[in-house]
Design a protein around this motif. Structure first.
Motif, PDB file in Angstrom:
ATOM      1  N   THR A 127       4.117  12.090  13.059  1.00  0.00           N
ATOM      2  CA  THR A 127       5.073  12.036  12.035  1.00  0.00           C
ATOM      3  C   THR A 127       6.230  12.055  11.502  1.00  0.00           C
ATOM      4  O   THR A 127       7.180  11.271  11.176  1.00  0.00           O
ATOM      5  CB  THR A 127       3.811  12.361  10.701  1.00  0.00           C
ATOM      6  OG1 THR A 127       2.267  12.778  11.133  1.00  0.00           O
ATOM      7  CG2 THR A 127       4.088  11.609   9.810  1.00  0.00           C
ATOM      8  N   VAL A 131       9.063   9.670  10.481  1.00  0.00           N
ATOM      9  CA  VAL A 131      10.277   9.482   9.772  1.00  0.00           C
ATOM     10  C   VAL A 131      11.297   9.219   9.810  1.00  0.00           C
ATOM     11  O   VAL A 131      12.158   8.614   8.760  1.00  0.00           O
ATOM     12  CB  VAL A 131       9.626  10.647   8.315  1.00  0.00           C
ATOM     13  CG1 VAL A 131      10.973  10.853   7.543  1.00  0.00           C
ATOM     14  CG2 VAL A 131       8.309  10.647   7.741  1.00  0.00           C
ATOM     15  N   ILE A 134      12.656   5.745  10.841  1.00  0.00           N
ATOM     16  CA  ILE A 134      12.776   4.929   9.719  1.00  0.00           C
ATOM     17  C   ILE A 134      13.873   5.657   8.708  1.00  0.00           C
ATOM     18  O   ILE A 134      14.068   4.215   7.523  1.00  0.00           O
ATOM     19  CB  ILE A 134      11.306   4.929   8.816  1.00  0.00           C
ATOM     20  CG1 ILE A 134      10.421   4.291   9.462  1.00  0.00           C
ATOM     21  CG2 ILE A 134      11.529   4.374   7.447  1.00  0.00           C
ATOM     22  CD1 ILE A 134       8.474   5.002   8.702  1.00  0.00           C
ATOM     23  N   ILE A 135      13.916   6.684   8.547  1.00  0.00           N
ATOM     24  CA  ILE A 135      15.926   7.017   7.884  1.00  0.00           C
ATOM     25  C   ILE A 135      16.864   6.480   8.335  1.00  0.00           C
ATOM     26  O   ILE A 135      17.898   5.935   7.766  1.00  0.00           O
ATOM     27  CB  ILE A 135      15.383   8.475   7.580  1.00  0.00           C
ATOM     28  CG1 ILE A 135      14.553   9.365   6.648  1.00  0.00           C
ATOM     29  CG2 ILE A 135      17.283   9.197   7.666  1.00  0.00           C
ATOM     30  CD1 ILE A 135      14.682  10.937   6.705  1.00  0.00           C
ATOM     31  N   GLY A 138      16.769   2.829   7.302  1.00  0.00           N
ATOM     32  CA  GLY A 138      17.167   2.988   6.085  1.00  0.00           C
ATOM     33  C   GLY A 138      18.997   2.719   6.309  1.00  0.00           C
ATOM     34  O   GLY A 138      19.082   2.337   5.688  1.00  0.00           O
ATOM     35  N   TYR A 139      18.855   3.894   6.654  1.00  0.00           N
ATOM     36  CA  TYR A 139      20.714   3.959   6.403  1.00  0.00           C
ATOM     37  C   TYR A 139      21.399   3.144   7.253  1.00  0.00           C
ATOM     38  O   TYR A 139      22.617   2.370   6.741  1.00  0.00           O
ATOM     39  CB  TYR A 139      20.178   5.179   7.648  1.00  0.00           C
ATOM     40  CG  TYR A 139      22.238   5.486   7.548  1.00  0.00           C
ATOM     41  CD1 TYR A 139      22.475   6.564   7.080  1.00  0.00           C
ATOM     42  CD2 TYR A 139      22.766   4.953   9.207  1.00  0.00           C
ATOM     43  CE1 TYR A 139      24.495   7.029   7.035  1.00  0.00           C
ATOM     44  CE2 TYR A 139      24.517   5.844   8.901  1.00  0.00           C
ATOM     45  CZ  TYR A 139      25.681   5.899   8.272  1.00  0.00           C
ATOM     46  OH  TYR A 139      26.259   6.375   8.312  1.00  0.00           O
ATOM     47  N   LEU A 159      23.358   9.567   1.354  1.00  0.00           N
ATOM     48  CA  LEU A 159      21.944   9.300   1.776  1.00  0.00           C
ATOM     49  C   LEU A 159      21.580  10.143   2.890  1.00  0.00           C
ATOM     50  O   LEU A 159      20.756  10.995   3.730  1.00  0.00           O
ATOM     51  CB  LEU A 159      21.453   7.566   2.161  1.00  0.00           C
ATOM     52  CG  LEU A 159      20.427   7.376   2.801  1.00  0.00           C
ATOM     53  CD1 LEU A 159      19.268   7.724   1.983  1.00  0.00           C
ATOM     54  CD2 LEU A 159      19.996   5.368   3.075  1.00  0.00           C
TER      55      LEU A 159
ATOM     56  N   ILE B 164      14.272   2.262   2.250  1.00  0.00           N
ATOM     57  CA  ILE B 164      15.519   3.586   2.136  1.00  0.00           C
ATOM     58  C   ILE B 164      14.240   4.770   1.503  1.00  0.00           C
ATOM     59  O   ILE B 164      14.342   6.060   1.663  1.00  0.00           O
ATOM     60  CB  ILE B 164      16.587   3.713   0.585  1.00  0.00           C
ATOM     61  CG1 ILE B 164      17.646   2.940   1.708  1.00  0.00           C
ATOM     62  CG2 ILE B 164      16.872   4.912   0.734  1.00  0.00           C
ATOM     63  CD1 ILE B 164      18.754   2.858   1.321  1.00  0.00           C
ATOM     64  N   LEU B 166      10.686   5.294   1.577  1.00  0.00           N
ATOM     65  CA  LEU B 166       9.581   4.822   1.899  1.00  0.00           C
ATOM     66  C   LEU B 166       9.915   6.038   2.861  1.00  0.00           C
ATOM     67  O   LEU B 166       7.962   7.511   2.458  1.00  0.00           O
ATOM     68  CB  LEU B 166       9.866   3.927   3.157  1.00  0.00           C
ATOM     69  CG  LEU B 166       8.366   3.616   3.229  1.00  0.00           C
ATOM     70  CD1 LEU B 166       7.907   2.801   2.269  1.00  0.00           C
ATOM     71  CD2 LEU B 166       8.249   3.232   4.522  1.00  0.00           C
ATOM     72  N   PRO B 167      10.712   6.822   3.508  1.00  0.00           N
ATOM     73  CA  PRO B 167       9.964   7.915   4.807  1.00  0.00           C
ATOM     74  C   PRO B 167      10.028   8.691   3.934  1.00  0.00           C
ATOM     75  O   PRO B 167       9.749  10.095   3.924  1.00  0.00           O
ATOM     76  CB  PRO B 167      11.758   8.453   5.109  1.00  0.00           C
ATOM     77  CG  PRO B 167      12.657   6.725   4.745  1.00  0.00           C
ATOM     78  CD  PRO B 167      11.985   5.991   4.272  1.00  0.00           C
ATOM     79  N   PHE B 168      11.050   9.011   2.419  1.00  0.00           N
ATOM     80  CA  PHE B 168      10.960  10.509   1.269  1.00  0.00           C
ATOM     81  C   PHE B 168       9.766  10.354   0.687  1.00  0.00           C
ATOM     82  O   PHE B 168       9.502  11.509  -0.021  1.00  0.00           O
ATOM     83  CB  PHE B 168      12.370  10.840   0.634  1.00  0.00           C
ATOM     84  CG  PHE B 168      13.598  10.275   1.600  1.00  0.00           C
ATOM     85  CD1 PHE B 168      13.569  11.822   1.671  1.00  0.00           C
ATOM     86  CD2 PHE B 168      14.485   9.160   1.632  1.00  0.00           C
ATOM     87  CE1 PHE B 168      15.351  11.899   2.540  1.00  0.00           C
ATOM     88  CE2 PHE B 168      15.383   9.517   2.598  1.00  0.00           C
ATOM     89  CZ  PHE B 168      15.605  10.697   3.857  1.00  0.00           C
ATOM     90  N   ALA B 170       7.119  10.276   1.501  1.00  0.00           N
ATOM     91  CA  ALA B 170       6.049  10.953   2.799  1.00  0.00           C
ATOM     92  C   ALA B 170       5.514  12.007   2.537  1.00  0.00           C
ATOM     93  O   ALA B 170       3.861  12.436   2.419  1.00  0.00           O
ATOM     94  CB  ALA B 170       6.417  10.654   4.378  1.00  0.00           C
ATOM     95  N   ILE B 174       1.442  12.423   1.095  1.00  0.00           N
ATOM     96  CA  ILE B 174       0.602  13.625   2.484  1.00  0.00           C
ATOM     97  C   ILE B 174       0.229  14.658   1.615  1.00  0.00           C
ATOM     98  O   ILE B 174      -1.798  14.685   1.658  1.00  0.00           O
ATOM     99  CB  ILE B 174       1.282  14.743   4.034  1.00  0.00           C
ATOM    100  CG1 ILE B 174       2.118  12.960   4.748  1.00  0.00           C
ATOM    101  CG2 ILE B 174       1.047  15.259   4.491  1.00  0.00           C
ATOM    102  CD1 ILE B 174       2.941  13.638   5.229  1.00  0.00           C
ATOM    103  N   PHE B 175       0.726  15.284   0.987  1.00  0.00           N
ATOM    104  CA  PHE B 175      -0.095  16.287  -0.041  1.00  0.00           C
ATOM    105  C   PHE B 175      -0.959  16.081  -1.274  1.00  0.00           C
ATOM    106  O   PHE B 175      -1.840  16.448  -1.366  1.00  0.00           O
ATOM    107  CB  PHE B 175       0.829  17.375  -0.314  1.00  0.00           C
ATOM    108  CG  PHE B 175       1.043  18.000   0.726  1.00  0.00           C
ATOM    109  CD1 PHE B 175       0.552  19.015   1.860  1.00  0.00           C
ATOM    110  CD2 PHE B 175       2.951  18.050   1.640  1.00  0.00           C
ATOM    111  CE1 PHE B 175       0.968  19.283   2.912  1.00  0.00           C
ATOM    112  CE2 PHE B 175       3.562  18.616   2.492  1.00  0.00           C
ATOM    113  CZ  PHE B 175       2.389  19.076   3.445  1.00  0.00           C
TER     114      PHE B 175
END
Lengths: 240, 216
Positions: A127, A131, A134-135, A138-139, A159, B164, B166-168, B170, B174-175
């Protein structure tokens, strides 16, 4: 020393012969490492031949993290010293890092199917690696979306620094959420758990991936610098 | 009145006046409503898979409202005024985030109660889900401040913001989802709190740095 090479003109003369050298080294290392990894090295006693995926998967994973860390360093330099070459370096590294992350994910999935019995598992390492990918996207998207290049550079740098948070999470994910992905087996307390016969091809391939990255990075950076020069000379002509 | 309090009140009344409350709430309820429609109304299936999906709806609802967070201030010059103020920009960004939490985050968490009940979450777990959604909304907003700030100058930056942030989003998802489905509740709640604290601590600084660039 870094500031010596940070001069764009000096970078251009240096990279003109350094980038083919790195690409050449990458070619040689791939030429040595690929047959070594895919045929000459021993098969695993448990996994059999599928272990050979490691020689592509692991170097791609290492360098997709390494490239992001390098982008983070370049972003810091760009924000602190406002250095144009650091912007170019971070921007040029991103697509390569994203590609390496994608290679890591795809080969990992191919490796997981025969060994774990699943193409994908929502485990901590997988996961967090997704991620990271995807970062990267986005960058890259932020760079492309902002018109003013200097502003885009520094926004992307912010970022990128925020995204650095993900790197330790990826590294330690296998220890924190131990499910399917194996824990660290090379950089760990008590020495490596991998047989020495596999270290040779692994590090050769890691070197090959790094040289490929370094060579491609310089090619990308040169292209970006050339493009900037063309644009500025066009603006100058229009003004004249 | 301090600049922080003044901006906080301005944001509250602005968001209130522009119907800021209803849009994300409606979006949240609407997105959550699609869940049983897609999964089928089987109660046993919903009870296991439904409650965590509240978090998807919440993340989407926050994401959808982020776009205008700084764009209006950038366009009408309020941002320049904020930067001229003696108060640090970071504090003002935090004030905006706090107001955003009050108008979007807290109502979303409260609306999480009926929505989770509809998704067959056990009644005795509802207060916990609401509290977790409130904390999670703070984490979403802390990250969202950065996403909104770096994309403030981009026209139609909505999809870009989503990509931008979305990954953050996560870790809180999750929790938060773990809490909603009742696994390792205490540990998950602590980590969720940690996410919210981290995002609130880092978010305003990164967002303020980006806004300074935007206003140049």
């Amino acid at each position: 020393m870094l500031s010596y090479f940070a001069n764009p003109a000096r970078f251009m003369t240096l990279s003109a012969w350094a980038s083919p050298i790195f690409l050449g080294i990458a070619f040689v290392l791939f030429a040595v490492g690929t047959p070594w990894a895919l045929w000459l090295s021993p098969a695993d006693y448990q996994q059999g031949e599928t272990v050979r995926i490691m020689y592509i998967h692991v170097p791609a994973a290492w360098w997709s993290l390494g490239i992001y860390a390098l982008m983070g360093a370049a972003s810091l330099v760009s924000l602190v010293w406002r250095h144009a070459l650091a912007d170019v370096a971070a921007r040029s590294a991103a697509p390569i890092g994203a590609t390496f992350a994608a290679i890591c994910l795809v080969t990992g999935s191919l490796w997981g199917a025969p060994t774990w019995g699943t193409w994908w598992e929502w485990d901590g390492r997988l996961t967090s690696m997704l991620v990271l990918f995807i970062i990267y996207l986005g960058y890259i998207a932020l760079w492309n979306a902002v018109d003013d290049e200097d502003r885009a550079a520094r926004l992307a740098a912010i970022l990128c620094l925020v995204g650095l948070i993900n790197l330790p999470i990826i590294k330690f994910s296998v220890d924190w959420w131990s499910t399917l992905h194996q824990p660290a087996s090379i950089l760990r307390m008590g020495g490596s758990a991998i047989d020495e016969s596999m270290m040779g091809p692994l590090f050769t391939m890691a070197g090959a991936f790094f040289s490929l990255f370094a060579g491609l990075l310089m090619v990308n950076m040169r292209a970006a610098i050339h493009r900037r020069r063309v644009e500025s000379s066009r603006i100058r002509q229009e003004q004249a | 009145m301090s600049a922080f309090a003044a901006l906080f009140r301005r944001e509250l009344s602005l968001m209130w006046a522009s119907g800021g409350l209803m849009t994300p709430l409606g979006y949240f309820v609407g997105a959550a409503t699609l869940t049983p429609l897609a999964m089928g109304p089987d109660r046993a299936l919903l009870a296991t898979a439904g409650p965590p999906l509240v978090w998807i709806a919440a993340a989407l609802a926050v994401m959808a409202t982020l776009e205008r967070l700084f764009q209006a201030d950038l366009e009408d010059g309020s941002l320049d005024q904020m930067m001229l103020s003696e108060a640090p920009l970071e504090a003002l960004v935090l004030a905006k985030g706090a107001a955003f939490w009050c108008v979007v985050g807290a109502p979303l968490a409260l609306a999480g109660a009926p929505v989770s009940i509809a998704l067959q979450a056990p009644i005795d777990r509802i207060p916990l889900i609401v509290a977790a959604l409130g904390v999670g909304a703070a984490a979403f907003i802390g990250v969202g401040l950065v996403g909104a700030a770096v994309t403030a100058g981009v026209r139609r930056g909505g999809v870009l913001i989503a990509l931008i942030v979305l990954p953050f989003f996560a870790p809180p998802v999750i929790f938060g989802a773990a809490i909603a489905s009742g696994e390792d509740v205490e540990a998950a709640f602590l980590i969720l709190l940690g996410c919210a604290l981290g995002a609130t601590a880092i978010g305003p600084f990164a967002a303020a740095a980006a806004l300074r660039l935007q206003a140049e």
